[in-house]
Motif scaffolding. Sequence first.
Motif, PDB file in Angstrom:
ATOM      1  N   GLN A  95       1.177  -1.301   0.293  1.00 32.93           N
ATOM      2  CA  GLN A  95       0.022  -0.119   0.392  1.00 32.93           C
ATOM      3  C   GLN A  95       0.862   1.150  -0.157  1.00 32.93           C
ATOM      4  O   GLN A  95       0.244   1.819  -0.603  1.00 32.93           O
ATOM      5  N   ASP A  96       1.636   1.372   1.158  1.00 32.08           N
ATOM      6  CA  ASP A  96       2.661   2.259   0.808  1.00 32.08           C
ATOM      7  C   ASP A  96       3.886   2.478   1.350  1.00 32.08           C
ATOM      8  O   ASP A  96       4.343   1.599   1.711  1.00 32.08           O
ATOM      9  N   PRO A  97       4.108   3.162  -0.338  1.00 28.05           N
ATOM     10  CA  PRO A  97       5.697   3.397  -0.003  1.00 28.05           C
ATOM     11  C   PRO A  97       6.680   3.139   0.335  1.00 28.05           C
ATOM     12  O   PRO A  97       7.747   3.175   0.632  1.00 28.05           O
ATOM     13  N   LYS A  98       5.934   4.374   1.101  1.00 26.80           N
ATOM     14  CA  LYS A  98       6.806   5.133   1.981  1.00 26.80           C
ATOM     15  C   LYS A  98       7.406   4.123   2.945  1.00 26.80           C
ATOM     16  O   LYS A  98       8.486   4.044   3.801  1.00 26.80           O
ATOM     17  N   TYR A  99       7.067   3.218   3.155  1.00 24.61           N
ATOM     18  CA  TYR A  99       7.292   1.330   4.241  1.00 24.61           C
ATOM     19  C   TYR A  99       8.135   0.796   3.542  1.00 24.61           C
ATOM     20  O   TYR A  99       8.867   0.035   4.529  1.00 24.61           O
ATOM     21  N   SER A 100       7.878   1.247   1.942  1.00 27.54           N
ATOM     22  CA  SER A 100       8.794   0.434   1.857  1.00 27.54           C
ATOM     23  C   SER A 100       9.700   0.449   0.716  1.00 27.54           C
ATOM     24  O   SER A 100      11.486   0.026   0.603  1.00 27.54           O
ATOM     25  N   LEU A 101      10.590   2.038   0.637  1.00 25.76           N
ATOM     26  CA  LEU A 101      11.477   2.020   0.782  1.00 25.76           C
ATOM     27  C   LEU A 101      12.418   2.943   1.579  1.00 25.76           C
ATOM     28  O   LEU A 101      11.897   3.465   2.218  1.00 25.76           O
ATOM     29  N   ASN A 102      13.666   2.340   1.559  1.00 31.52           N
ATOM     30  CA  ASN A 102      14.670   3.569   2.126  1.00 31.52           C
ATOM     31  C   ASN A 102      14.910   5.007   2.675  1.00 31.52           C
ATOM     32  O   ASN A 102      14.945   5.292   1.180  1.00 31.52           O
ATOM     33  N   PRO A 103      14.415   5.036   3.766  1.00 28.23           N
ATOM     34  CA  PRO A 103      14.103   6.445   3.340  1.00 28.23           C
ATOM     35  C   PRO A 103      15.647   7.493   3.372  1.00 28.23           C
ATOM     36  O   PRO A 103      15.640   8.471   2.692  1.00 28.23           O
ATOM     37  N   VAL A 104      17.019   6.600   3.747  1.00 26.02           N
ATOM     38  CA  VAL A 104      18.354   7.620   3.382  1.00 26.02           C
ATOM     39  C   VAL A 104      18.926   7.515   1.573  1.00 26.02           C
ATOM     40  O   VAL A 104      19.993   7.401   1.787  1.00 26.02           O
ATOM     41  N   MET A 105      18.539   6.995   1.038  1.00 23.74           N
ATOM     42  CA  MET A 105      19.091   6.216   0.044  1.00 23.74           C
ATOM     43  C   MET A 105      18.152   7.370  -1.393  1.00 23.74           C
ATOM     44  O   MET A 105      16.950   7.433  -1.027  1.00 23.74           O
ATOM     45  N   ARG A 106      18.989   7.417  -2.285  1.00 19.84           N
ATOM     46  CA  ARG A 106      18.329   7.837  -3.259  1.00 19.84           C
ATOM     47  C   ARG A 106      17.436   6.827  -3.887  1.00 19.84           C
ATOM     48  O   ARG A 106      18.121   5.782  -3.904  1.00 19.84           O
ATOM     49  N   VAL A 107      16.357   7.387  -4.806  1.00 22.38           N
ATOM     50  CA  VAL A 107      15.653   6.771  -5.404  1.00 22.38           C
ATOM     51  C   VAL A 107      16.168   5.601  -6.436  1.00 22.38           C
ATOM     52  O   VAL A 107      16.125   4.360  -6.539  1.00 22.38           O
ATOM     53  N   GLY A 157       3.085  10.460  -3.498  1.00 22.81           N
ATOM     54  CA  GLY A 157       3.003   8.952  -3.268  1.00 22.81           C
ATOM     55  C   GLY A 157       2.289   8.135  -4.387  1.00 22.81           C
ATOM     56  O   GLY A 157       3.388   7.450  -4.446  1.00 22.81           O
ATOM     57  N   GLY A 158       2.062   9.771  -5.686  1.00 22.07           N
ATOM     58  CA  GLY A 158       2.219   8.321  -7.232  1.00 22.07           C
ATOM     59  C   GLY A 158       3.206   8.377  -6.949  1.00 22.07           C
ATOM     60  O   GLY A 158       3.900   7.292  -7.956  1.00 22.07           O
ATOM     61  N   MET A 159       4.092   9.040  -7.348  1.00 18.34           N
ATOM     62  CA  MET A 159       5.303   8.727  -7.979  1.00 18.34           C
ATOM     63  C   MET A 159       5.739   7.617  -7.016  1.00 18.34           C
ATOM     64  O   MET A 159       6.771   6.585  -7.820  1.00 18.34           O
ATOM     65  N   GLY A 160       5.826   8.095  -5.982  1.00 19.44           N
ATOM     66  CA  GLY A 160       6.468   6.438  -4.884  1.00 19.44           C
ATOM     67  C   GLY A 160       5.756   5.400  -5.106  1.00 19.44           C
ATOM     68  O   GLY A 160       6.492   4.639  -5.634  1.00 19.44           O
ATOM     69  N   GLN A 161       4.494   5.308  -5.765  1.00 18.45           N
ATOM     70  CA  GLN A 161       4.417   3.948  -6.397  1.00 18.45           C
ATOM     71  C   GLN A 161       4.784   3.783  -7.173  1.00 18.45           C
ATOM     72  O   GLN A 161       5.416   2.145  -7.910  1.00 18.45           O
ATOM     73  N   PRO A 181      -2.520  -1.706  -4.011  1.00 21.58           N
ATOM     74  CA  PRO A 181      -1.059  -0.656  -4.217  1.00 21.58           C
ATOM     75  C   PRO A 181      -1.882   0.849  -4.177  1.00 21.58           C
ATOM     76  O   PRO A 181      -0.449   1.662  -4.558  1.00 21.58           O
ATOM     77  N   THR A 182      -3.360   0.783  -4.369  1.00 27.09           N
ATOM     78  CA  THR A 182      -3.245   2.223  -4.811  1.00 27.09           C
ATOM     79  C   THR A 182      -4.166   2.832  -3.761  1.00 27.09           C
ATOM     80  O   THR A 182      -4.077   3.989  -3.593  1.00 27.09           O
ATOM     81  N   SER A 183      -3.994   2.559  -2.081  1.00 28.46           N
ATOM     82  CA  SER A 183      -5.032   2.522  -0.983  1.00 28.46           C
ATOM     83  C   SER A 183      -4.895   4.189  -0.377  1.00 28.46           C
ATOM     84  O   SER A 183      -5.587   5.045   0.185  1.00 28.46           O
ATOM     85  N   ALA A 184      -3.996   4.491  -0.919  1.00 30.77           N
ATOM     86  CA  ALA A 184      -3.001   5.476   0.291  1.00 30.77           C
ATOM     87  C   ALA A 184      -3.376   6.823  -0.772  1.00 30.77           C
ATOM     88  O   ALA A 184      -2.554   7.799  -0.846  1.00 30.77           O
ATOM     89  N   LEU A 185      -3.421   6.920  -2.164  1.00 31.41           N
ATOM     90  CA  LEU A 185      -3.725   7.195  -3.310  1.00 31.41           C
ATOM     91  C   LEU A 185      -4.861   7.938  -3.561  1.00 31.41           C
ATOM     92  O   LEU A 185      -5.746   7.070  -3.210  1.00 31.41           O
ATOM     93  N   ASP A 186      -4.900   9.561  -3.800  1.00 32.54           N
ATOM     94  CA  ASP A 186      -6.266   9.933  -3.730  1.00 32.54           C
ATOM     95  C   ASP A 186      -6.728   9.683  -5.693  1.00 32.54           C
ATOM     96  O   ASP A 186      -6.018   8.960  -6.177  1.00 32.54           O
ATOM     97  N   VAL A 187      -7.954   9.884  -5.217  1.00 31.61           N
ATOM     98  CA  VAL A 187      -8.630   9.116  -6.698  1.00 31.61           C
ATOM     99  C   VAL A 187      -7.854   9.437  -8.315  1.00 31.61           C
ATOM    100  O   VAL A 187      -7.412   8.263  -8.854  1.00 31.61           O
ATOM    101  N   THR A 188      -7.686   9.955  -8.645  1.00 31.16           N
ATOM    102  CA  THR A 188      -7.133  10.883  -9.793  1.00 31.16           C
ATOM    103  C   THR A 188      -5.573   9.648 -10.493  1.00 31.16           C
ATOM    104  O   THR A 188      -5.620   8.943 -10.959  1.00 31.16           O
ATOM    105  N   VAL A 189      -4.854   9.935  -9.108  1.00 38.97           N
ATOM    106  CA  VAL A 189      -3.201   8.748  -9.228  1.00 38.97           C
ATOM    107  C   VAL A 189      -3.678   7.946  -8.848  1.00 38.97           C
ATOM    108  O   VAL A 189      -3.134   6.817  -9.684  1.00 38.97           O
TER     109      VAL A 189
END
Length: 284
Positions: A95-107, A157-161, A181-189
């Motif tokens: 659901q949330d890329p924030k938890y799956s990505l490492n915060p201290v590393m470039r994408v 969030g959308g770009m994170g996903q 996968p998209t529950s944390a995103l707003d409708v259009t995204v």
Amino acid sequence: MTAPLIEAANLEVGFGGGKIKAVRSVSFTLGREKLGIVGESGSGKSTVGRAIMRLLPPTARVVADRLRFQEIDLLTASNRDMVHVRGRRIGLILQDPKYSLNPVMRVGEQIAETYLQHYPAAGGKAAARARVLEMLNAVKIRDPERVARLYPHEISGGMGQRVMIAMMLIAEPEVMIADEPTSALDVTVRLEVLSLLDELVTRRNLGLILISHDLNLVRRFCDRVIIMYAGRIVETLAASQLGEARHPYTRGLLASLPSIDHKVSRLPTLKRDPSWIDAVETNS
Ligand SMILES: Nc1ncnc2c1ncn2[C@@H]1O[C@H](COP(=O)(O)OP(=O)(O)OP(=O)(O)O)[C@@H](O)[C@H]1O
Ligand SMILES: [Mg+2]
């Protein structure tokens, strides 16, 4: 018919020494198709996905007549085999890329790292970098060079996903499991990300399991839909046949969907019937 990618027969998952029966005699196959799993909170959707990935806690009790991914028996595969399955052959998006990505590393570095981990002999860092930009392009990120240099907190969030999808696709999996996968995103995204996923899955001829509590969304994006209730599959239908669903639970879900033409101020509450559980039980 070609052999299924995933096959589950009478899958059961229990927690708490068997007190919680999270998944009960669930059977299904996944081919190179988009399969939705829908059901209310707690119906066992994520547990099915985690059982396939073997990501359940050690306290979970998993039994099945069969649980396979291609040539691999997921019930008996070693942890070493599973390291090769997870990420490399079956990708998981949560659901949330924030938890799956490492915060201290470039994408870009994170995606490259995933690539090198799965393809250590594929030409090293320079090749990985080129591949990262290619993947960011594939997920329709307009300025991949710039985005690759950003940190997770600097992207939406959308770009994170999209980044998560790129990171998963770079391993070239055969199956993707997308759990809300998209529950944390707003409708259009949400619709943009799903169309992207749809396009990538179709073009690469993958199998997709899309887990969601949103029947409308699953109906729109999937070929087939499994409806779960209290750990069981109550019905499996082609998305186009949902209108002809027989089970009262599915019918109730359909009746409670807000539609664009008929504005309803409140969703009706589903009347539950304890016999739904027993009725399915006697069939299995
Ligand atoms: N690690 C765990 N320990 C104990 N019980 C668990 C665990 N994981 C899941 N459960 C229980 O298993 C049942 C199914 O949970 P699951 O997360 O699969 O539901 P879900 O359909 O994915 O729900 P949601 O829509 O809220 O994500 C629930 O009753 C849940 O409380
Ligand atoms: Mg879940």
